[in-house]
Design a protein around this motif. Structure first.
Motif, PDB file in Angstrom:
ATOM      1  N   ASP A   1      38.452  46.614  30.584  1.00 31.47           N
ATOM      2  CA  ASP A   1      39.437  45.558  30.292  1.00 31.47           C
ATOM      3  C   ASP A   1      39.594  45.226  28.804  1.00 31.47           C
ATOM      4  O   ASP A   1      40.720  45.005  28.350  1.00 31.47           O
ATOM      5  CB  ASP A   1      39.102  44.275  31.071  1.00 31.47           C
ATOM      6  CG  ASP A   1      39.522  44.359  32.532  1.00 31.47           C
ATOM      7  OD1 ASP A   1      40.301  45.271  32.876  1.00 31.47           O
ATOM      8  OD2 ASP A   1      39.075  43.511  33.320  1.00 31.47           O
TER       9      ASP A   1
ATOM     10  N   THR B   1      31.441  46.773  48.092  1.00 32.33           N
ATOM     11  CA  THR B   1      31.317  47.137  46.680  1.00 32.33           C
ATOM     12  C   THR B   1      30.066  46.509  46.089  1.00 32.33           C
ATOM     13  O   THR B   1      29.682  45.407  46.482  1.00 32.33           O
ATOM     14  CB  THR B   1      32.548  46.693  45.862  1.00 32.33           C
ATOM     15  OG1 THR B   1      32.303  46.984  44.483  1.00 32.33           O
ATOM     16  CG2 THR B   1      32.840  45.201  46.008  1.00 32.33           C
TER      17      THR B   1
ATOM     18  N   LYS C   1      34.600  43.412  40.699  1.00 33.73           N
ATOM     19  CA  LYS C   1      35.533  43.575  41.832  1.00 33.73           C
ATOM     20  C   LYS C   1      35.391  42.415  42.808  1.00 33.73           C
ATOM     21  O   LYS C   1      36.393  41.884  43.308  1.00 33.73           O
ATOM     22  CB  LYS C   1      35.248  44.889  42.572  1.00 33.73           C
ATOM     23  CG  LYS C   1      35.540  46.152  41.787  1.00 33.73           C
ATOM     24  CD  LYS C   1      35.273  47.357  42.684  1.00 33.73           C
ATOM     25  CE  LYS C   1      35.420  48.684  41.979  1.00 33.73           C
ATOM     26  NZ  LYS C   1      35.103  49.825  42.864  1.00 33.73           N
TER      27      LYS C   1
ATOM     28  N   LYS D   1      45.189  38.053  35.673  1.00 34.20           N
ATOM     29  CA  LYS D   1      44.904  39.477  35.864  1.00 34.20           C
ATOM     30  C   LYS D   1      45.338  39.909  37.260  1.00 34.20           C
ATOM     31  O   LYS D   1      45.979  40.948  37.426  1.00 34.20           O
ATOM     32  CB  LYS D   1      43.411  39.774  35.627  1.00 34.20           C
ATOM     33  CG  LYS D   1      43.112  41.269  35.662  1.00 34.20           C
ATOM     34  CD  LYS D   1      41.651  41.622  35.433  1.00 34.20           C
ATOM     35  CE  LYS D   1      41.429  43.095  35.810  1.00 34.20           C
ATOM     36  NZ  LYS D   1      40.021  43.482  35.827  1.00 34.20           N
TER      37      LYS D   1
HETATM   38  P1  ITT Z   1      31.595  50.289  43.819  1.00 39.49           P
HETATM   39  O1  ITT Z   1      31.750  51.769  44.040  1.00 39.49           O
HETATM   40  O2  ITT Z   1      30.302  49.739  44.322  1.00 39.49           O
HETATM   41  O3  ITT Z   1      32.778  49.519  44.323  1.00 39.49           O
HETATM   42  P2  ITT Z   1      31.917  51.035  41.035  1.00 39.49           P
HETATM   43  O4  ITT Z   1      31.990  50.258  39.765  1.00 39.49           O
HETATM   44  O5  ITT Z   1      30.997  52.219  41.062  1.00 39.49           O
HETATM   45  O6  ITT Z   1      31.546  50.023  42.230  1.00 39.49           O
HETATM   46  P3  ITT Z   1      34.238  52.757  41.220  1.00 39.49           P
HETATM   47  O7  ITT Z   1      33.513  53.992  41.562  1.00 39.49           O
HETATM   48  O8  ITT Z   1      35.524  52.464  41.950  1.00 39.49           O
HETATM   49  O9  ITT Z   1      33.360  51.458  41.447  1.00 39.49           O
HETATM   50  O10 ITT Z   1      34.511  52.770  39.646  1.00 39.49           O
HETATM   51  C1  ITT Z   1      35.457  51.941  39.104  1.00 39.49           C
HETATM   52  C2  ITT Z   1      35.291  51.892  37.586  1.00 39.49           C
HETATM   53  O11 ITT Z   1      36.580  51.881  36.988  1.00 39.49           O
HETATM   54  C3  ITT Z   1      34.620  50.592  37.184  1.00 39.49           C
HETATM   55  O12 ITT Z   1      33.226  50.739  37.067  1.00 39.49           O
HETATM   56  C4  ITT Z   1      35.281  50.298  35.860  1.00 39.49           C
HETATM   57  O13 ITT Z   1      34.632  50.990  34.837  1.00 39.49           O
HETATM   58  C5  ITT Z   1      36.675  50.875  36.038  1.00 39.49           C
HETATM   59  N1  ITT Z   1      37.601  49.837  36.519  1.00 39.49           N
HETATM   60  C6  ITT Z   1      38.158  49.710  37.752  1.00 39.49           C
HETATM   61  N2  ITT Z   1      38.914  48.619  37.836  1.00 39.49           N
HETATM   62  C7  ITT Z   1      38.847  48.026  36.632  1.00 39.49           C
HETATM   63  C8  ITT Z   1      39.387  46.856  36.100  1.00 39.49           C
HETATM   64  O14 ITT Z   1      40.138  46.032  36.815  1.00 39.49           O
HETATM   65  N3  ITT Z   1      39.117  46.560  34.830  1.00 39.49           N
HETATM   66  C9  ITT Z   1      38.335  47.352  34.078  1.00 39.49           C
HETATM   67  N4  ITT Z   1      37.752  48.465  34.507  1.00 39.49           N
HETATM   68  C10 ITT Z   1      38.013  48.809  35.782  1.00 39.49           C
END
Ligand code: ITT
Length: 196
Positions: A156, A7, A12, A176
């Motif tokens: 969040d 990631t 994350k 969390k």
């Molecule tokens: P990677 O693909 O490199 O892992 P990304 O941010 O692009 O990073 P995703 O495509 O999975 O990852 O998008 C996830 C989005 O969802 C993230 O950017 C947040 O906006 C939201 N998100 C996911 N988990 C979250 C959390 O625990 N708290 C707040 N927002 C979250």
């Protein structure tokens, strides 16, 4: 065992890395191994997590863990869902995405503001692993109308958790992880790896 965390999202990494390390895995962030990002062409969290894990395993030759996650809002028919990171555009910041969501929800009354976070974690032993391990966690909440809290990342500050009477951004990382979609998926993953 060296494992690449596939990631580019520091939020994350923060939530996943220490628990995976405590478990005994030698976690290396994909940025340290010059893994570039890959196009997420899937139509589900599962497909996109597989794409990211496979790509990192291919580039590094190491086992890979990927996280695909997002927020799904009932009043918006499940949007932004898998498009959560790019809701306000491909290069949108977390703040721009959050602002767009608040705006989309501005006329939606309190009783219709339910939302869920989903997280799919994939453990892929190698690029051609025919049976990657897949885990899913879900977290139910309600969208607030204003931001509260400084912790966490992404959506969040507007994800209000009724049971805890606060937003996800008002929790410590440990709190969390005890409740979140990611924490639940991670627990399932660690339980399985423990017995593998
Ligand atoms: P990677 O693909 O490199 O892992 P990304 O941010 O692009 O990073 P995703 O495509 O999975 O990852 O998008 C996830 C989005 O969802 C993230 O950017 C947040 O906006 C939201 N998100 C996911 N988990 C979250 C959390 O625990 N708290 C707040 N927002 C979250």
């Amino acid at each position: 065992q060296k494992v690449v965390l596939a990631t580019g999202n520091p939020g994350k990494v923060k939530e996943l890395a220490s628990l995976l390390s405590d478990f005994g895995l030698d976690i290396v962030a994909q940025t340290e191994l010059s893994v570039d990002s890959v196009e997420e062409t899937g139509l589900t969290f599962v497909e996109n997590a597989l794409i990211k894990a496979r790509h990192a395993a291919k580039v590094t030759g190491l086992p890979a863990i990927a996280d695909d996650s997002g927020i799904s809002v009932d009043a918006l028919g499940g949007a932004p869902g898998i498009y959560s990171a790019r809701y306000a555009g491909v290069d949108a910041s977390d703040q721009q995405n959050l602002d767009k969501l608040l705006d989309a929800m501005k006329d939606v009354p309190a009783e219709k503001r339910q939302a869920q976070f989903n997280c799919v974690l994939v453990y892929m032993r190698h690029e051609n692993d025919p049976t990657p391990l897949i885990f899913h966690g879900i977290w139910h909440g309600v969208l607030s109308t204003e931001m509260h809290g400084e912790g966490g990342f992404g959506y969040d500050p507007i994800f209000f958790v009724p049971e805890l009477n606060c937003t996800a951004a008002q929790l410590t990382k440990e709190q969390k992880n005890q409740h979140s979609h990611r924490g639940k998926a991670l627990k399932l993953m660690l339980d399985t790896l423990k017995n593998a």
